[in-house]
Scaffold this motif. Sequence first.
Motif, PDB file in Angstrom:
ATOM      1  N   PRO A 144      -7.217  -2.016 -10.945  1.00 14.34           N
ATOM      2  CA  PRO A 144      -8.078  -0.652 -10.858  1.00 14.34           C
ATOM      3  C   PRO A 144      -6.647   0.666 -10.472  1.00 14.34           C
ATOM      4  O   PRO A 144      -5.476   0.147 -10.077  1.00 14.34           O
ATOM      5  CB  PRO A 144      -8.276  -1.500  -9.125  1.00 14.34           C
ATOM      6  N   TRP A 145      -7.315   1.896 -10.089  1.00 14.51           N
ATOM      7  CA  TRP A 145      -6.593   2.875 -10.099  1.00 14.51           C
ATOM      8  C   TRP A 145      -5.788   2.942  -7.912  1.00 14.51           C
ATOM      9  O   TRP A 145      -5.161   2.800  -7.535  1.00 14.51           O
ATOM     10  CB  TRP A 145      -6.962   3.766 -10.092  1.00 14.51           C
ATOM     11  N   ARG A 146      -7.032   2.244  -7.742  1.00 13.69           N
ATOM     12  CA  ARG A 146      -6.467   2.290  -6.101  1.00 13.69           C
ATOM     13  C   ARG A 146      -7.221   0.756  -5.215  1.00 13.69           C
ATOM     14  O   ARG A 146      -8.602   0.468  -5.784  1.00 13.69           O
ATOM     15  CB  ARG A 146      -6.979   3.721  -5.088  1.00 13.69           C
TER      16      ARG A 146
ATOM     17  N   ALA B   2      -3.451   0.083  -2.359  1.00 13.16           N
ATOM     18  CA  ALA B   2      -2.102   0.324  -3.488  1.00 13.16           C
ATOM     19  C   ALA B   2      -2.266   0.797  -4.001  1.00 13.16           C
ATOM     20  O   ALA B   2      -3.388   0.905  -5.069  1.00 13.16           O
ATOM     21  CB  ALA B   2      -1.852  -0.892  -3.233  1.00 13.16           C
ATOM     22  N   PHE B   3      -1.837   1.882  -4.982  1.00 19.27           N
ATOM     23  CA  PHE B   3      -2.048   2.859  -6.114  1.00 19.27           C
ATOM     24  C   PHE B   3      -0.669   2.138  -7.137  1.00 19.27           C
ATOM     25  O   PHE B   3       0.080   1.429  -7.293  1.00 19.27           O
ATOM     26  CB  PHE B   3      -1.800   4.284  -5.650  1.00 19.27           C
ATOM     27  N   TRP B   4       0.123   3.492  -8.235  1.00 19.42           N
ATOM     28  CA  TRP B   4       0.643   2.863  -9.151  1.00 19.42           C
ATOM     29  C   TRP B   4       1.998   3.632  -8.473  1.00 19.42           C
ATOM     30  O   TRP B   4       3.054   2.885  -8.936  1.00 19.42           O
ATOM     31  CB  TRP B   4       0.424   3.428 -10.626  1.00 19.42           C
ATOM     32  N   ASP B   5       1.679   3.241  -7.618  1.00 17.59           N
ATOM     33  CA  ASP B   5       3.354   4.140  -6.414  1.00 17.59           C
ATOM     34  C   ASP B   5       4.056   2.936  -5.964  1.00 17.59           C
ATOM     35  O   ASP B   5       5.355   3.246  -6.317  1.00 17.59           O
ATOM     36  CB  ASP B   5       2.681   4.289  -4.752  1.00 17.59           C
ATOM     37  N   THR B   6       3.321   1.486  -6.183  1.00 16.90           N
ATOM     38  CA  THR B   6       4.306   0.443  -6.188  1.00 16.90           C
ATOM     39  C   THR B   6       5.169   0.317  -6.519  1.00 16.90           C
ATOM     40  O   THR B   6       6.241  -0.137  -7.306  1.00 16.90           O
ATOM     41  CB  THR B   6       3.456  -0.475  -5.802  1.00 16.90           C
TER      42      THR B   6
ATOM     43  N   PRO C  84       1.019  -1.587   0.224  1.00 14.22           N
ATOM     44  CA  PRO C  84      -0.129   0.201   0.356  1.00 14.22           C
ATOM     45  C   PRO C  84       1.124   1.205   0.226  1.00 14.22           C
ATOM     46  O   PRO C  84       1.892   1.656   0.530  1.00 14.22           O
ATOM     47  CB  PRO C  84      -0.882  -0.260   1.322  1.00 14.22           C
ATOM     48  N   ALA C  85       0.570   2.534   0.311  1.00 14.87           N
ATOM     49  CA  ALA C  85       0.757   3.542  -0.651  1.00 14.87           C
ATOM     50  C   ALA C  85       1.490   3.806   0.885  1.00 14.87           C
ATOM     51  O   ALA C  85       2.153   4.306   0.753  1.00 14.87           O
ATOM     52  CB  ALA C  85      -0.204   4.773  -0.953  1.00 14.87           C
ATOM     53  N   LYS C  86       0.652   3.770   2.007  1.00 15.26           N
ATOM     54  CA  LYS C  86       0.975   3.507   3.842  1.00 15.26           C
ATOM     55  C   LYS C  86       2.392   2.869   3.856  1.00 15.26           C
ATOM     56  O   LYS C  86       2.578   2.962   5.176  1.00 15.26           O
ATOM     57  CB  LYS C  86       0.248   4.536   4.562  1.00 15.26           C
TER      58      LYS C  86
ATOM     59  N   GLY D 119      -4.193   6.227   6.477  1.00 22.16           N
ATOM     60  CA  GLY D 119      -4.154   7.054   4.768  1.00 22.16           C
ATOM     61  C   GLY D 119      -4.675   6.492   3.599  1.00 22.16           C
ATOM     62  O   GLY D 119      -3.500   4.901   3.364  1.00 22.16           O
ATOM     63  N   TYR D 120      -5.167   7.140   2.775  1.00 21.00           N
ATOM     64  CA  TYR D 120      -5.394   6.005   1.493  1.00 21.00           C
ATOM     65  C   TYR D 120      -6.033   5.126   1.308  1.00 21.00           C
ATOM     66  O   TYR D 120      -5.695   4.536   0.866  1.00 21.00           O
ATOM     67  CB  TYR D 120      -4.179   6.450   0.306  1.00 21.00           C
ATOM     68  N   ASP D 121      -6.590   5.111   3.154  1.00 21.07           N
ATOM     69  CA  ASP D 121      -7.328   3.694   3.348  1.00 21.07           C
ATOM     70  C   ASP D 121      -6.672   2.579   3.097  1.00 21.07           C
ATOM     71  O   ASP D 121      -7.518   1.325   2.935  1.00 21.07           O
ATOM     72  CB  ASP D 121      -9.185   3.779   2.445  1.00 21.07           C
TER      73      ASP D 121
ATOM     74  N   ASP E  73       0.077  13.120 -13.637  1.00 23.03           N
ATOM     75  CA  ASP E  73      -0.342  14.705 -13.335  1.00 23.03           C
ATOM     76  C   ASP E  73      -1.984  14.870 -12.911  1.00 23.03           C
ATOM     77  O   ASP E  73      -2.353  14.733 -14.173  1.00 23.03           O
ATOM     78  CB  ASP E  73       0.039  16.141 -14.744  1.00 23.03           C
ATOM     79  N   GLU E  74      -2.123  14.746 -12.081  1.00 20.97           N
ATOM     80  CA  GLU E  74      -3.594  14.659 -11.604  1.00 20.97           C
ATOM     81  C   GLU E  74      -4.277  16.346 -12.176  1.00 20.97           C
ATOM     82  O   GLU E  74      -5.704  16.286 -11.866  1.00 20.97           O
ATOM     83  CB  GLU E  74      -4.578  14.652 -10.034  1.00 20.97           C
ATOM     84  N   TYR E  75      -3.929  17.218 -12.397  1.00 24.73           N
ATOM     85  CA  TYR E  75      -4.917  18.359 -12.015  1.00 24.73           C
ATOM     86  C   TYR E  75      -4.676  18.717 -13.761  1.00 24.73           C
ATOM     87  O   TYR E  75      -5.054  20.008 -14.713  1.00 24.73           O
ATOM     88  CB  TYR E  75      -3.380  19.453 -11.817  1.00 24.73           C
TER      89      TYR E  75
ATOM     90  N   VAL F  75       0.897  21.717 -12.978  1.00 20.91           N
ATOM     91  CA  VAL F  75       0.736  20.556 -13.100  1.00 20.91           C
ATOM     92  C   VAL F  75       1.540  19.918 -11.767  1.00 20.91           C
ATOM     93  O   VAL F  75       2.141  20.607 -10.983  1.00 20.91           O
ATOM     94  CB  VAL F  75       2.618  20.022 -13.989  1.00 20.91           C
ATOM     95  N   LYS F  76       0.606  19.282 -10.993  1.00 22.30           N
ATOM     96  CA  LYS F  76       0.676  18.652 -10.461  1.00 22.30           C
ATOM     97  C   LYS F  76       1.951  17.999  -9.188  1.00 22.30           C
ATOM     98  O   LYS F  76       2.897  18.201  -8.590  1.00 22.30           O
ATOM     99  CB  LYS F  76      -0.597  17.589  -9.841  1.00 22.30           C
ATOM    100  N   GLN F  77       2.324  17.234 -10.790  1.00 24.79           N
ATOM    101  CA  GLN F  77       3.398  16.137 -10.191  1.00 24.79           C
ATOM    102  C   GLN F  77       4.264  15.921 -11.692  1.00 24.79           C
ATOM    103  O   GLN F  77       3.013  15.556 -12.528  1.00 24.79           O
ATOM    104  CB  GLN F  77       3.108  14.968  -9.865  1.00 24.79           C
ATOM    105  N   ALA F  78       5.516  15.664 -11.041  1.00 27.52           N
ATOM    106  CA  ALA F  78       5.763  15.240 -12.695  1.00 27.52           C
ATOM    107  C   ALA F  78       5.244  14.151 -14.116  1.00 27.52           C
ATOM    108  O   ALA F  78       5.001  13.001 -12.886  1.00 27.52           O
ATOM    109  CB  ALA F  78       7.333  14.439 -12.540  1.00 27.52           C
TER     110      ALA F  78
ATOM    111  N   ASP G 177       2.091  19.222  -5.743  1.00 29.83           N
ATOM    112  CA  ASP G 177       0.716  18.568  -4.537  1.00 29.83           C
ATOM    113  C   ASP G 177       1.298  17.191  -4.079  1.00 29.83           C
ATOM    114  O   ASP G 177       0.345  16.730  -3.848  1.00 29.83           O
ATOM    115  CB  ASP G 177      -0.194  19.071  -5.172  1.00 29.83           C
ATOM    116  N   SER G 178       1.319  16.571  -5.232  1.00 34.44           N
ATOM    117  CA  SER G 178       2.411  14.860  -4.929  1.00 34.44           C
ATOM    118  C   SER G 178       3.461  14.789  -4.430  1.00 34.44           C
ATOM    119  O   SER G 178       5.008  15.274  -4.897  1.00 34.44           O
ATOM    120  CB  SER G 178       1.692  14.104  -6.045  1.00 34.44           C
ATOM    121  N   SER G 179       3.144  13.966  -3.050  1.00 33.71           N
ATOM    122  CA  SER G 179       5.397  13.314  -2.376  1.00 33.71           C
ATOM    123  C   SER G 179       5.557  12.860  -4.042  1.00 33.71           C
ATOM    124  O   SER G 179       6.954  12.891  -4.212  1.00 33.71           O
ATOM    125  CB  SER G 179       5.105  13.287  -1.602  1.00 33.71           C
ATOM    126  N   LEU G 180       5.288  12.300  -5.031  1.00 31.44           N
ATOM    127  CA  LEU G 180       5.755  11.764  -5.496  1.00 31.44           C
ATOM    128  C   LEU G 180       6.781  12.054  -7.408  1.00 31.44           C
ATOM    129  O   LEU G 180       6.905  11.863  -8.253  1.00 31.44           O
ATOM    130  CB  LEU G 180       5.093  10.461  -6.804  1.00 31.44           C
ATOM    131  N   SER G 181       6.694  13.264  -6.863  1.00 26.21           N
ATOM    132  CA  SER G 181       6.942  14.347  -7.748  1.00 26.21           C
ATOM    133  C   SER G 181       8.776  14.760  -7.508  1.00 26.21           C
ATOM    134  O   SER G 181       9.304  14.771  -8.580  1.00 26.21           O
ATOM    135  CB  SER G 181       6.484  15.900  -7.895  1.00 26.21           C
TER     136      SER G 181
END
Length: 781
Positions: free
Chosen positions: A408-410, A359-363, A346-348, A354-356, A487-489, A591-594, A626-630
Amino acid sequence: MISHHAYAVEPWCLRETELNLDVLAQSESVFAVSNGHVGWRGNLDEGEPHALPGSYLNGVHEQHPLPYAEAGYGFPESGQTVINVTNGKLIRLLVDDEPFDLRYGRLRSHERVLDLRTGLLHRVCEWTSPVGQTVRVRSTRMVSFTQRAIAAVAYEVEPVDARTSVVVQSELVANEQMPALSGDPRVGAALRSCLRPEENAAVDMRLRLVHHTAASDQRIGAAADHVVRGPASTRSSSESANDVGRLTVSAVLDPGETLRIEKFVSYGWSGIRSLPAVRDQVEAALTGARNTGWQGLVDQQREYLDGFWRHADIEVDGDAEIQQAVRFALFHVLQAGSRAEQRSIPAKGLTGSGYDGHAFWDTETFVLPLLTYASPNCVAEALHWRQNTLPAARERAEQLGLRGAVFPWRTIDGAECSGYWPAGTAAFHINADIAAAVVRYIRATGDTDFERRTGVELLVETARLWHSLGHHDSGGRFHIDGVTGPDEYSALANDNAYTNLMAGANLRAAADVAERHPEQAAALGVDKEEAAGWRDAAKAMSVPYVSELGLHEQSAGYTGLDVWDFENTPPELYPLMLHFPYFDLYRKQVVKQADLVLAMYLRGDAFEADQKARNFAYYEPLTVRDSSLSACVQCVMAAEVGHVRLAFDYLGEAALMDLADLEKNTRDGLHIASLAGTWVGLVAGFGGMRDHGDVLYFAPRLPESLSRLAFSVLIRQRCLRVDITGSQVTYTLRDGEPLRISHGGEVITLSKGSPQTRPVEHPTALPEPAQPPGRRPEPRR
Ligand code: BGC
C-alpha cells in the motif's frame, strides 16, 4: 528555532526557556517522547492548555468509510486513522482551590528540556495562582526504551513562600475532548470518542481502564500505579469510571516540603486477545516497571541511549545549530523505530496524528538507511512488518490483475488507505523501495537468516509485480507504463526513470536471492525460467534519455511538456497542491520533490558523472520542494556534482524542518523522514557514502562553514568511524575483523587499531543552478 527566542541552541538537548502559547502545538511535537510502541506528545502535565492531546500506540487505529463522489474499481473502501488512546500522562494540580492552569495567575518561570542523552523530558516552572500562592512544579517524563509497554512520570510540587494546600490528581483518561482540525489534507481525520469502555478499576494506588474500538476491533488496556512521598498530612484515594481512573493525593505543604508522585503507566493492545488477557498484560508490565522503580527506569534509559550514541553520534564542528539538529533528528528517529517491533514506522512517528498516522515509502527510503547503519535490529523488525502484511499485498495485486505483491502507498495495518489513486496505488515504486531496504540491510549486516526467512519472500513477490506490471516492446526493451514516481506533481507517466531503475535493481536482487536460496525460492514457486525473466527485464529496462540534450528524463516525454509558469506563481501559492488543480500540475514540468535526482543518488551506479551534473542543473530550476522529502536528496546530489555550498543550504532545510517549523505543520507531528534526511545529507552528502556495491564507498567533501564532520556506520558487526576535516579524512575501524572500503575508488583495507588517512578532494566549484523564483533554500553561511 520555532521562530522564538525561547529555544536555546545546545549540543545535547532541546531547551525551552519560556512558555509561548503561540507555538504550543509545535512544542508538543518536538517534545514528544516515544519508543516506537508507545508515544506521548509533549502536552503539559496538567493537560491544558493544549493544542493537540496525543497518546499513541503503534498500530492502534480506527477504521472509517472512505467516501468517494465517484467510486471506481479497486478504490479502498475504508480508511484507517491513528487514534488518541488513553492519556496516562495527565497530572492535574489544585493549589489552594485554584486549578494550576498557566493561562491564569502568573507564570514566573518555565523551562522544559528534552535531554537527548538520558531520554528524559524535564520541566520546571514556578507559578503564582490568581490569589497569590506560589508553587514550584518539577516533572520528568519518559517512555521507556527498555520496557516497551512502559511510560512514567515523576511529579513534584512545593510551595515557594507560604503554607499551601495542594491536591494532585493523577489520571488515566480515555476519549479526551479533541480540538477541531483544519481542512489541510496532510492533517489526520478527527475521530471522536472512538474508545468503547469495557472495564475500569481503581484499587489503592493502581488504576486500570480497558477499551475497545468499534470498527477496527482492537482492545486497548492502560494501567497506572504510583509511589507517593509527602509529609504526614498526605492522604490519597482512588476511583474509576468508564473513561477515567483517578488517584487523588492531597497534602498541606510548608515551604521546603515537597509532594512527590512517581507514576508508572503501562499500555497493551491487541486485535485478538481477550479482555482478561489484555488486562493481565498491562498489570504484568506495570508490576515489572514498579519493581524496576523510577531510578531503575532512568538508569536503563541512559544505558540504552549510551549504547545508541556510541555508534550513532554525529559530530559537526562549525555550526552549532546543525549539531543540535542532527542529534535531535537521530533521537527522534530512534524514538520512532526503536521498539516498533513488527509494526510500521509512521511518517510522523508517534508524535502527532498528521497523515492519519500512516506509514509511506518514507520509512524504507529515508528512515531505514539511517537505522541500517545505526541500529540495524530496528530495520529487520520494520521489514518483518512488511512481510507480515504480505497477505494483504498479494490480495491487492490480485485485485489489480497483477502478480506478486502490491504494497500500500499509505497504511497502518497493511491495507491500502489511499483514496487518491494517481498518487496512491499508482506510486508502485514503494515496492522497489521496500526491496532496496531489504538489499541494503542484508549487505550492511550479512544477516543471512533474515535473507532466507524474510528477504527472499519480499524480493520475489515485488519482482513478480514488476514483471507483470511492465512489458517488453517489439525491440525487447522493458517498459513500465502508467505509474507515478516520487514527484507527485506528475502522475501516471510512462517509464518513470526512478521507478524503472529501482525496479531493475529489485528484479536483479530477486534473481540473485533465488539463486542463493533455491529451497526458499522453490517453496514460493520460483523456477529458473521465472528468475531468467526477471534478469531479462532488468537488463532491458528502459531509462528515458534524450541524447540531443544529454539529459535523462524524469519519465518518457517529460522534457517536451510545458514548463510551469514559475514567474507568475507568488510565494503564497506554495505548496502548489493546495492552490492548483492536479490536472494542471500533471501536464507541466514542475517537480514537487526530488525524483530523477533521487534516482541519481540511490542508483548512482546507473549514471555517468557528467550526466549527473547536467541532470542536476536541469531539474533544479523545476523543483519546488513542496515535500519535506526533497531537501536532503538535493543536498546529496548537489554535494556530489560540486555545489557544496548549495548542498549545505539544503542540509539546513532538512535539519531544521521541525526545529524551525519550516513547512508550518510541525504541530501535526514531526517529519520523521526529513529528520532522517539530516543523516542522509551529512553522511551521503558530505561523507559521500554510497552503498551500491559490495564495499562502502566514501567521497567526503565539507562545506566551508564546517571545520569537521565525524560519523560512524555499523557495518557487518563492526563500527567504522569516519572523521572528516577540510583537508583530510580518517577512517578508523573500532572493532572486528578487517574491513574493505572505497575512498573515492581507492580500495582500502582497514584493521582495528590502524586508522587510515587520505586527502579530501575538492570538487571544482560549478556555477550554481537556480531554483524556481522564491524557492531557493535559505542560505546557510
Ligand atoms: C510526499 C510523499 C510522502 C508523504 C508523506 C507527501 O507530501 O509527496 O512522498 O510519502 O508526503 O511524508
